[in-house]
Design an enzyme around this catalytic site. Sequence first.
Site, PDB file in Angstrom:
ATOM      1  CG  ASP A  81     -19.779  33.319  20.325  1.00 20.66           C
ATOM      2  OD1 ASP A  81     -19.705  32.142  20.722  1.00 20.66           O
ATOM      3  OD2 ASP A  81     -21.088  33.937  20.118  1.00 20.66           O
ATOM      4  CE  LYS A  82     -10.022  34.557  23.849  1.00 19.81           C
ATOM      5  NZ  LYS A  82      -9.133  33.865  24.888  1.00 19.81           N
TER       6      LYS A  82
END
Length: 341
Positions: A81-82
Amino acid sequence: MDLTQDLPFVTPALPGTGGAIKLSPGHFVVEEIPLYEPTGEGDHVHLLVRREALTTREVQRALAREFDLAERDVGCAGQKDKIARATQSFSLPISGVPAEEVAARAAAVPGLEILRVRRHGNKLKRGHLAGNRFEILLEGTVPGARERACAILAALEECGLPNFFGEQRLGPGGRNARRGVRRLESPRASWIARMELSAWQSSLFNAWLCERIRRGWFDRLLAGDIARKTDTGGLFDVGEEGAERERHSRREISATGPIYGAHMRWAGGEPGELEREVLAASGIDPALLMRARLPGSRRPARIFLQDVSVEARSEGLHLGFRLPKGSYATIALRELTKSPG
């Protein structure tokens, strides 16, 4: 039906904790569990990297620019995930340069912290991980959230967690999956095309698993199912339902669902009929799967959280757990919070 939001719960009678995640990267910490350790010798440099507010692909691009490599040459085991504090490994095909020098250059790339460097003989490829460890803070939980979480986790310990694909794969509102349908008509070999086709496959797996839960088949192993051995990953056909009940209850095997493709192994009996019904409902001619060069595979229907910890803190509820590769922490959190998003 929005298969990123309207997914069924397997513990619907147990109230959720409420709360929100990802208010900051430090609230969602993920650490990759390696499948193997680098040997210390070879033509590839493996970097253990910690980063925040960057996608895995953005890190690949930045490393490719820094070392004048093609982006495809920068290896990684999986996407992270960012909006997270993520630790994962990347490999670079660089020989003739001390590994420590490579690490020093990589550390100069904005946003990257290099935790370890070591050489290895092979490129790091997708799937070369054992799983991921998560440390997550839920803010804004309801009173008694810890007790609610423990009750849900005890239920999941018995039946397992549905191995749904998350919105990270399908895109907001299933956007990537819808684009993937169009890719079936005119497939291309680009990265984005592969990603969107995979999202479409994932959306149909979610549809299959939703129907499996609706029929009361989630924690059962039926005649005709294709089961997966937990330790080796081997697949086999289930003959009689009761014959494998003990191994199923011990988590040694689990039913698998379809990742539709031209050479996918189909289940038999009622499970096989359901797989064909789901594909037919999508309106896709099976011939398109061959045209799009989708090989197909099988995915376990259920997974189990491991090394679970639950702690009430002043900021909210802190959760720790480990998941096998390819599974989504957001699906586990969704079951715990009883929040669709």
